[in-house]
Design a protein around this motif. Structure first.
Motif, PDB file in Angstrom:
ATOM      1  N   ASN A 132     -64.675   2.719 -72.402  1.00  0.00           N
ATOM      2  CA  ASN A 132     -63.993   2.479 -73.682  1.00  0.00           C
ATOM      3  C   ASN A 132     -63.765   0.983 -73.905  1.00  0.00           C
ATOM      4  N   GLY A 133     -64.760   0.180 -73.537  1.00  0.00           N
ATOM      5  CA  GLY A 133     -64.714  -1.256 -73.758  1.00  0.00           C
ATOM      6  C   GLY A 133     -63.963  -2.045 -72.699  1.00  0.00           C
ATOM      7  N   ALA A 134     -63.340  -1.360 -71.738  1.00  0.00           N
ATOM      8  CA  ALA A 134     -62.604  -2.052 -70.677  1.00  0.00           C
ATOM      9  C   ALA A 134     -63.488  -2.154 -69.440  1.00  0.00           C
ATOM     10  N   LEU A 135     -63.443  -3.292 -68.776  1.00  0.00           N
ATOM     11  CA  LEU A 135     -64.200  -3.490 -67.548  1.00  0.00           C
ATOM     12  C   LEU A 135     -63.469  -2.796 -66.409  1.00  0.00           C
ATOM     13  N   VAL A 136     -64.147  -1.860 -65.731  1.00  0.00           N
ATOM     14  CA  VAL A 136     -63.523  -1.114 -64.634  1.00  0.00           C
ATOM     15  C   VAL A 136     -64.501  -1.040 -63.466  1.00  0.00           C
ATOM     16  N   ASN A 137     -63.959  -0.799 -62.281  1.00  0.00           N
ATOM     17  CA  ASN A 137     -64.792  -0.521 -61.119  1.00  0.00           C
ATOM     18  C   ASN A 137     -65.131   0.965 -61.153  1.00  0.00           C
ATOM     19  N   SER A 138     -66.388   1.285 -61.367  1.00  0.00           N
ATOM     20  CA  SER A 138     -66.774   2.682 -61.553  1.00  0.00           C
ATOM     21  C   SER A 138     -66.407   3.542 -60.354  1.00  0.00           C
ATOM     22  N   CYS A 139     -66.424   2.958 -59.146  1.00  0.00           N
ATOM     23  CA  CYS A 139     -66.132   3.760 -57.952  1.00  0.00           C
ATOM     24  C   CYS A 139     -64.651   4.123 -57.870  1.00  0.00           C
ATOM     25  N   LEU A 140     -63.828   3.548 -58.716  1.00  0.00           N
ATOM     26  CA  LEU A 140     -62.393   3.836 -58.669  1.00  0.00           C
ATOM     27  C   LEU A 140     -61.932   4.719 -59.823  1.00  0.00           C
ATOM     28  N   ILE A 141     -62.874   5.154 -60.668  1.00  0.00           N
ATOM     29  CA  ILE A 141     -62.502   5.965 -61.822  1.00  0.00           C
ATOM     30  C   ILE A 141     -62.767   7.444 -61.523  1.00  0.00           C
ATOM     31  N   PRO A 142     -61.716   8.254 -61.492  1.00  0.00           N
ATOM     32  CA  PRO A 142     -61.939   9.697 -61.320  1.00  0.00           C
ATOM     33  C   PRO A 142     -62.769  10.235 -62.475  1.00  0.00           C
ATOM     34  N   VAL A 143     -63.651  11.155 -62.179  1.00  0.00           N
ATOM     35  CA  VAL A 143     -64.590  11.633 -63.183  1.00  0.00           C
ATOM     36  C   VAL A 143     -63.879  12.210 -64.405  1.00  0.00           C
TER      37      VAL A 143
END
Ligand code: FES
Length: 107
Positions: A4-15
């Motif tokens: 949603n336009g925010a930079l995140v670490n994908s490995c830390l985002i629950p599906v």
């Protein structure tokens, strides 16, 4: 990745947090087979060696350039600071972001 336009670490985002979200990965940055200016600048400047860090670096740079289209070297360093690279020594990466900015400004 961009969630949603925010930079995140994908490995830390629950599906489930990503369900129905607008997600951008490195594969979605260019236009089909046409690479994005950041991707071509990374190739031209040697900003990728083993490539492990490259998707995160490029997406962090894309996020930075969305917020600040003409960043200083210090802003580039700060914008990419959440990513680690064991290969390049970072200068080629910072040069690649600066080169992408030059290319965008000349286009
Ligand atoms: Fe190998 Fe960055 S290019 S970790």
């Amino acid at each position: 990745m961009l969630l949603n336009g925010a930079l995140v670490n994908s490995c830390l985002i629950p599906v489930l947090q990503a369900a129905d979200a607008d997600i951008t990965t490195i594969e979605g940055l260019g236009q089909g087979p046409q690479l994005d200016a950041l991707q071509t600048a990374f190739l031209a400047c040697g900003g990728a060696q083993c490539g492990i860090c490259t998707p995160g670096m490029i997406l962090a740079a894309a996020h930075l350039l969305d917020k600040e289209p003409d960043p200083t070297l210090e802003e580039i360093r700060e914008g990419l600071s959440g990513n680690l690279c064991r290969c390049t020594g970072y200068m080629q990466i910072f040069d690649a972001v600066a080169e992408a900015v030059r290319r965008r400004n000349c286009a």
